[in-house]
Design an enzyme around this catalytic site. Structure first.
Site, PDB file in Angstrom:
ATOM      1  N   ASP A  39     -27.846 -21.473  17.482  1.00 23.00           N
ATOM      2  CA  ASP A  39     -29.100 -22.202  17.661  1.00 23.00           C
ATOM      3  C   ASP A  39     -29.088 -23.369  16.688  1.00 23.00           C
ATOM      4  O   ASP A  39     -28.549 -23.291  15.582  1.00 23.00           O
ATOM      5  CB  ASP A  39     -30.331 -21.309  17.482  1.00 23.00           C
ATOM      6  CG  ASP A  39     -30.442 -20.686  16.107  1.00 23.00           C
ATOM      7  OD1 ASP A  39     -29.430 -20.616  15.380  1.00 23.00           O
ATOM      8  OD2 ASP A  39     -31.552 -20.246  15.762  1.00 23.00           O
ATOM      9  N   HIS A  44       0.864  -1.182   0.000  1.00 26.88           N
ATOM     10  CA  HIS A  44       0.000   0.000   0.000  1.00 26.88           C
ATOM     11  C   HIS A  44       0.902   1.234   0.000  1.00 26.88           C
ATOM     12  O   HIS A  44       1.840   1.329   0.803  1.00 26.88           O
ATOM     13  CB  HIS A  44      -0.885  -0.070   1.240  1.00 26.88           C
ATOM     14  CG  HIS A  44      -1.396   1.236   1.745  1.00 26.88           C
ATOM     15  ND1 HIS A  44      -2.212   2.043   0.996  1.00 26.88           N
ATOM     16  CD2 HIS A  44      -1.233   1.860   2.934  1.00 26.88           C
ATOM     17  CE1 HIS A  44      -2.527   3.106   1.711  1.00 26.88           C
ATOM     18  NE2 HIS A  44      -1.928   3.028   2.880  1.00 26.88           N
ATOM     19  N   TYR A  62      -5.952   9.051   1.913  1.00 22.17           N
ATOM     20  CA  TYR A  62      -6.039   9.618   3.254  1.00 22.17           C
ATOM     21  C   TYR A  62      -4.814  10.492   3.506  1.00 22.17           C
ATOM     22  O   TYR A  62      -3.780  10.368   2.841  1.00 22.17           O
ATOM     23  CB  TYR A  62      -6.174   8.531   4.323  1.00 22.17           C
ATOM     24  CG  TYR A  62      -4.996   7.581   4.453  1.00 22.17           C
ATOM     25  CD1 TYR A  62      -3.851   7.936   5.159  1.00 22.17           C
ATOM     26  CD2 TYR A  62      -5.046   6.317   3.890  1.00 22.17           C
ATOM     27  CE1 TYR A  62      -2.788   7.066   5.301  1.00 22.17           C
ATOM     28  CE2 TYR A  62      -3.983   5.429   4.012  1.00 22.17           C
ATOM     29  CZ  TYR A  62      -2.855   5.805   4.719  1.00 22.17           C
ATOM     30  OH  TYR A  62      -1.802   4.939   4.847  1.00 22.17           O
ATOM     31  N   LEU A 114     -36.866 -31.105   2.854  1.00 23.06           N
ATOM     32  CA  LEU A 114     -36.580 -32.407   2.266  1.00 23.06           C
ATOM     33  C   LEU A 114     -35.098 -32.491   1.921  1.00 23.06           C
ATOM     34  O   LEU A 114     -34.597 -31.737   1.084  1.00 23.06           O
ATOM     35  CB  LEU A 114     -37.420 -32.610   1.001  1.00 23.06           C
ATOM     36  CG  LEU A 114     -38.946 -32.510   1.190  1.00 23.06           C
ATOM     37  CD1 LEU A 114     -39.650 -32.664  -0.147  1.00 23.06           C
ATOM     38  CD2 LEU A 114     -39.447 -33.540   2.191  1.00 23.06           C
ATOM     39  N   TYR A 115     -34.405 -33.417   2.571  1.00 14.49           N
ATOM     40  CA  TYR A 115     -32.965 -33.586   2.400  1.00 14.49           C
ATOM     41  C   TYR A 115     -32.688 -34.861   1.616  1.00 14.49           C
ATOM     42  O   TYR A 115     -33.340 -35.897   1.826  1.00 14.49           O
ATOM     43  CB  TYR A 115     -32.258 -33.696   3.753  1.00 14.49           C
ATOM     44  CG  TYR A 115     -32.371 -32.468   4.615  1.00 14.49           C
ATOM     45  CD1 TYR A 115     -31.397 -31.481   4.573  1.00 14.49           C
ATOM     46  CD2 TYR A 115     -33.455 -32.300   5.489  1.00 14.49           C
ATOM     47  CE1 TYR A 115     -31.496 -30.351   5.360  1.00 14.49           C
ATOM     48  CE2 TYR A 115     -33.554 -31.168   6.282  1.00 14.49           C
ATOM     49  CZ  TYR A 115     -32.578 -30.203   6.208  1.00 14.49           C
ATOM     50  OH  TYR A 115     -32.669 -29.080   6.997  1.00 14.49           O
ATOM     51  N   VAL A 128      -4.598  -7.905  11.991  1.00 13.02           N
ATOM     52  CA  VAL A 128      -5.097  -6.875  12.900  1.00 13.02           C
ATOM     53  C   VAL A 128      -4.293  -5.606  12.656  1.00 13.02           C
ATOM     54  O   VAL A 128      -3.071  -5.599  12.792  1.00 13.02           O
ATOM     55  CB  VAL A 128      -4.954  -7.315  14.369  1.00 13.02           C
ATOM     56  CG1 VAL A 128      -5.469  -6.219  15.301  1.00 13.02           C
ATOM     57  CG2 VAL A 128      -5.691  -8.622  14.621  1.00 13.02           C
TER      58      VAL A 128
END
Length: 821
Positions: free
Chosen positions: A555, A235, A266, A653-654, A367
Site C-alpha cells: 500500500d 555445524h 537434536y 513533516l519531511y 534453503v
C-alpha cells in the site's frame, strides 16, 4: 559439438533455464519447472551425481514444520507432502516418525505452548504432552529432567539424497538434463539480462539462470555481479557407537526426531546408533570462496567439500549435556563426527527471487532440506506464472537494505542467527550487533529523552521514552504476563494518552520514501495503482500496488508535489524494485529515504504547535486532510502532508537529513507551552489499531485482495486499466476477512500469530495485536471467515483460550471528526 551448439540444437518447450547446483533445491526446482511445461532445463553440478558434496549430501533430514513464519511452515508442509509421495528403489523419501521437542525449563515449556499455538495457526497437528508421554516416545531420556514436550506426529525424516534422485529422475523424464562435473566459471550478461553460463566444459546459453548452489551462492553471485547476503557456517554432527538401548533395531528410525533446545541439541536414530547435532558451539564461519571443489576436498582428506574436520574441543560440553539427558550414553562414545557446512542469512530466511540488477538471474539460496520442495515450488511459480501462490515477501532477496548487505553485516548477523537457532525469541527481540547502524537525525535528542530502541531494517526505532515515565505514574493499567511485558512499558500508555489529549512528536524517518519524476510519471503511477491519481498538485492519495491476480503487493501514499513529481510512501525495497522494473523510459524512480527524514506531529494541539511556525495557512479550510504543501517550518524547508496514522489531527513533516535536527528542535521548543512529548512506536501501534489502519506485510500481503483486507475504498474500478483490475472485477464475494477483535477480558493481551477458534475449531490467526489504551481492551486483527459483529470467538495464548468478540471498525472515532478538524 560444443555445449552452446548442443543447447541450441534441440527444440524444447519454454525458455532456456540453467540451474546451478544439483542439490536438493536444484533437483526440486527442475522437477517443479518441468512439471509446469518449462522443459528446456539444464542443471549444472560441479561434483559427481547423485551425491555432489554440498549440504544435501550430509543433511540429517529432520523436518519440523512449525515455525513462527507462516511461509516457512507452508514450505515444510509441502516438502512433507511431496517427499511422502516419492520413493527410490522402494524406499520412501520421507519417514513420518513424528517430532518431539523437549522442555527442561519452565521458560521452554511455556514456549512449547506458544509453538503449539503457531502450529494450530498454520494448520499443523501437534500437542503439548507430559514428561511421562515424552518418556514413552523416547525411552532413552531421563524423565526426571523433562517438564514436558511438544509432539508433532506428522513430522519426520526426509531422506535428502534419495529425494533429490527421485526429483532428478522425474525432471529428466520430462526433458531436463543434469550434467555433473561442470564447474561454473562465469555468468554471461548483456543489456542488463543474463544470457548464459560459462563452465570449464563449455558455455550454456540461457534466458534464466538460477543459483541453487547452496553455500557457494556468493561465489556464483559475484560472477553475475549480484550480492548474495549469505554466510556459511559449520555445524557439528556426530554418530554414537551402537547403543544397547537400540539393539535389534532394523528400521532406520522408529522414534520421533528429537530436539533438546535448552542445550541446542537434536537427535535422530541411525538404526542402532544415534545421530546428534549441536548448535551449542561457537560460530564457525566458512569462507565460501575458500571451500574446495569435490576432487580437491577428497585429495585433502575430506569426505566432501561440505564436511569439515570434527573439532573435539567444541563438542565436549554438548556431549556432557547429551549424557545427562540420556543416561544410556554414559557408557558410550562418539564413533564419528564432522562439521557440516550450512547457509545462514542475516534474518535466518531463504533468499528467493529475481535479482534487481540482472534480469533473468534468480536465487534459490539458503534453503534447508526442510523447506526445499516448498521453496522450489514458489520459485517455479514465480518464474512461470509471474508470482508464487504463497506470500514470500519474508524470503524476497530484495528485502535487504543496502546497509544490510556489507560482508561484515552478513557475517555478524549470520553468526547471530546460528547462535539463536534454538533460542526462545520474543517477536520484538532485536539483534544485538551491529548496532546502532542507521539512525535518524533526531537520534541524539532521543537518547537524551531515554529512548528504548528496537531495530528494524537497520534503523534504530524508539518504542517509548523513559522521560515520559512520570506521565504513567497515575495510570491504572492491568498487569501483564512476563512474555507480553518484554519490550513493553506502561510509558507507552502514557504516550498514547498524550497523543489523544495534547500533541506528540513521532520519528517516522524509517518509513520508505520514493521520488517518481518525469513527463510520464502520472500515467505510470495511475496505471500501476488502484486509486485515482489524476488530481491537481497538492493532492495526497492512499492507493494500492496489486499483482495481476489482484493480490496486494503493497500500500502506498502518493503525494503529487508537481505536474511530473511525486513523493511515494512505500513499504520495502521490493516496492522500489517493482516500480523500477515497470517504469517506462522518461520516468525515474528513486529511493530518497536515506537523504530525508520525517517527524509526525499528531494530537488535538498539533495545529496550535505548527501554525505559529509557518506563514502558510494550516487551518482545515486552508490545508485539508490528505493534502500536501511545500513550505517552511521556522528556518526549515519542509514537505508537509496532512495525514494521520494514529487517528488524530496532524501532519507528517519531511525535510532533508541535514536539517532534521533543526526541525526537531524547532518543534520541540515551540511545543513546550502545549506539553509536547516524544512518543514511540509502541504507542503508535496501539493507536493505529484502534483506528483499524492496516500494516502491509503483517495484516495483508499479496495473498489477499483489497476487499477482504478491508481496503477496498482505495480501489477505483471505473478509473481505467491498472495492474490487477481485471482480476478484481472477476472476483466473487469475499469468503474471509481481516476481522477486528476485542478481547473480552480487559487484562488479557495477545501479540500476534495466535490461532483463533470459532465454535471450538481453529478458523484463522491473529495478524496484529496491541492493547488499545483508549478503548480499554486488547485489539487484535485476524484473518477469519466472514463473521458478523458481536460473534464470540476465542484466541489461544500459551495454551489458554481467551474470549474475544468481533467488533465493528474503526473502534475509535468512526466519524473521523478528530482528524478532519
Amino acid at each position: 559439438m560444443s555445449a552452446r551448439d548442443a543447447a541450441g540444437g534441440a527444440a524444447a518447450a519454454g525458455p532456456r533455464v540453467v540451474i546451478v547446483g544439483a542439490g536438493i533445491v536444484g533437483c526440486a526446482l527442475a522437477d517443479e519447472l518441468t512439471a509446469r511445461g518449462w522443459t528446456d532445463v539444464t542443471v549444472l553440478e560441479q561434483g559427481p551425481l547423485p551425491a555432489p558434496g554440498g549440504s544435501t549430501s550430509h543433511a540429517p533430514g529432520l523436518v519440523f514444520r512449525t515455525s513462527p513464519s507462516r511461509t516457512l511452515t507452508a514450505f515444510a508442509r509441502y516438502t512433507v507432502e511431496k517427499f511422502g509421495s516419492l520413493d527410490v528403489d522402494g524406499v520412501p523419501c520421507f519417514d513420518p516418525v513424528g517430532g518431539l521437542e523437549l522442555a527442561t525449563t519452565p521458560a521452554r515449556l511455556a514456549d512449547l505452548h506458544r509453538r503449539a499455538g503457531l502450529a494450530a495457526s498454520w494448520g499443523v497437528h501437534g500437542e503439548v504432552v507430559s514428561a511421562a508421554r515424552c518418556k514413552e516416545l523416547w525411552p532413552l531420556i531421563d524423565e526426571s529432567a523433562v517438564l514436558g514436550g511438544f509432539h508433532t506426529p506428522d513430522d519426520g525424516l526426509a531422506r535428502a539424497l534419495p529425494a533429490a534422485r527421485a526429483q532428478l529422475a522425474r525432471a529428466e523424464g520430462r526433458g531436463a538434463r543434469f550434467l555433473e562435473r561442470h564447474t561454473v566459471t562465469g555468468i554471461e550478461r548483456a543489456g542488463g539480462r543474463v544470457t548464459g553460463v560459462v563452465t570449464d566444459r563449455g558455455v550454456f546459453p540461457a534466458d534464466h539462470v538460477v543459483s541453487a548452489a547452496g553455500f557457494w551462492g556468493p561465489v556464483i553471485g559475484r560472477m553475475a555481479g549480484v550480492d548474495v547476503p549469505l554466510q556459511p557456517l559449520a555445524h557439528q554432527y556426530a554418530r554414537t557407537e551402537p547403543l544397547p538401548g537400540l539393539a535389534g533395531a532394523t528400521a532406520e528410525a522408529s522414534r520421533p526426531i528429537l530436539r533438546f533446545q535448552d542445550r541446542d541439541l537434536y537427535f535422530r536414530e541411525h538404526t542402532d546408533r544415534l545421530g546428534i547435532g549441536s548448535y551449542a558451539h561457537r560460530p564457525l564461519p566458512v569462507d565460501p570462496f575458500a571451500v574446495p571443489g569435490y576432487d580437491e576436498a577428497r585429495a585433502g582428506g575430506l569426505r566432501m567439500p561440505s564436511s569439515l574436520p570434527f573439532t573435539e574441543e567444541d563438542w565436549a560440553p554438548s556431549w556432557e549435556d547429551c549424557r545427562r539427558l540420556m543416561p544410556a550414553l554414559r557408557g558410550s562414545a562418539i564413533e564419528e563426527g564432522f562439521n557440516g557446512v550450512f547457509s545462514f542469512t542475516p534474518d535466518g530466511m531463504p533468499l528467493l527471487g529475481e535479482a534487481r540488477t540482472l534480469r533473468g538471474f534468480w536465487l534459490a539460496e539458503a534453503v534447508w532440506v526442510t523447506h526445499s520442495a516448498g521453496a522450489a515450488r514458489a520459485v517455479a511459480e514465480w518464474m512461470v506464472d509471474g508470482r508464487p501462490e504463497l506470500d514470500v515477501h519474508e524470503c524476497d532477496l530484495t528485502r535487504f537494505e543496502d546497509a544490510q548487505r556489507s560482508p561484515a553485516y552478513v557475517r555478524d548477523r549470520g553468526a547471530q542467527q546460528f547462535v539463536e537457532v534454538y533460542d526462545v525469541l520474543h517477536p520484538l527481540q532485536p539483534m544485538e550487533q551491529p548496532r546502532p547502524l542507521r539512525v535518524s537525525p533526531f537520534h541524539a535528542r532521543q537518547q537524551e529523552l531515554g529512548a528504548y530502541f528496537l531495530e528494524g531494517g537497520g534503523w534504530e526505532r524508539p518504542h517509548w521514552y523513559e522521560a515520559n515515565a512520570p506521565l504513567a505514574a497515575d495510570l491504572d493499567l492491568p498487569g501483564r504476563d512476563a512474555w507480553s511485558a518484554l519490550h513493553w512499558s506502561p510509558v507507552a500508555a502514557a504516550e498514547a494518552r498524550m497523543t489523544r489529549e495534547r500533541v506528540a512528536l513521532y520519528d517516522m524517518t524509517p518509513l520508505r520514501r520514493l521520488e517518481v519524476t518525469g513527463p510520464g510519471a502520472l500515467g505510470f503511477l495511475h496505471g500501476m495503482t488502484t486509486n485515482n491519481l489524476r488530481k491537481k498538485p497538492g493532492a495526497v492519495t492512499y492507493t494500492l500496488l496489486l499483482d495481476r491476480t489482484g493480490g496486494i503487493r503493497s500500500d502506498l501514499t502518493v503525494a503529487r508535489l508537481g505536474p511530473d513529481r511525486f513523493q511515494v510512501g512505500a513499504n520495502s525495497p521490493a516496492d522500489l524494485d517493482w516500480l523500477v522494473r515497470h517504469a517506462p523510459d522518461g520516468v525515474t524512480v528513486r529511493d530518497i529515504t536515506s537523504g530525508t527524514c520525517c517527524v509526525g506531529v499528531w494530537g488535538p494541539l498539533a495545529r496550535a504547535l505548527v501554525q505559529p511556525l509557518t506563514r502558510d495557512d494550516f487551518s482545515h479550510e486552508g490545508f485539508g486532510y490528505f493534502r500536501a504543501k511545500e513550505t517552511y517550518v521556522g528556518h526549515v524547508p519542509v514537505t508537509a502532508l496532512r495525514l494521520s496514522y494514529v487517528g488524530e489531527l496532524g501532519w507528517e513533516l519531511y525535510t532533508s537529513a541535514d536539517l532534521g535536527l533543526r526541525l526537531w528542535d524547532t518543534l520541540w521548543e515551540a511545543g513546550a507551552e502545549h506539553g509536547v512529548i516524544a512518543a514511540g512506536r509502541s504507542a503508535f501501534n496501539s493507536l493505529r489499531l484502534e483506528k483499524g489502519y492496516r500494516a502491509w506485510g503483517v495484516d495483508m500481503t499479496d495473498e489477499h485482495d483489497p476487499y477482504e483486507a478491508g481496503v477496498g475504498f482505495a480501489v477505483r474500478l471505473d478509473k481505467g486499466d491498472f495492474v490487477g483490475r481485471e482480476a478484481l472485477r472477476l472476483r466473487g464475494a469475499p469468503r474471509r476477512r481481516l476481522t477486528p477483535l476485542l478481547l473480552d477480558d480487559p487484562g488479557a493481551v495477545v501479540l500476534g500469530k495466535e490461532p483463533v477458534y470459532v465454535d471450538g475449531v481453529p478458523a484463522g490467526y491473529v495478524t496484529s495485536a496491541a492493547y488499545g489504551y483508549t478503548v480499554g481492551r486488547c485489539v487484535a486483527y485476524a484473518w477469519l471467515p466472514v463473521l458478523a459483529a458481536g460473534t464470540g470467538v476465542s484466541v489461544e495464548y500459551f495454551g489458554e483460550k481467551v474470549g474475544a468478540t468481533v467488533a465493528d471498525e474503526p473502534l475509535f472515532d468512526p466519524t473521523m471528526s478528530r482528524i478532519r478538524c
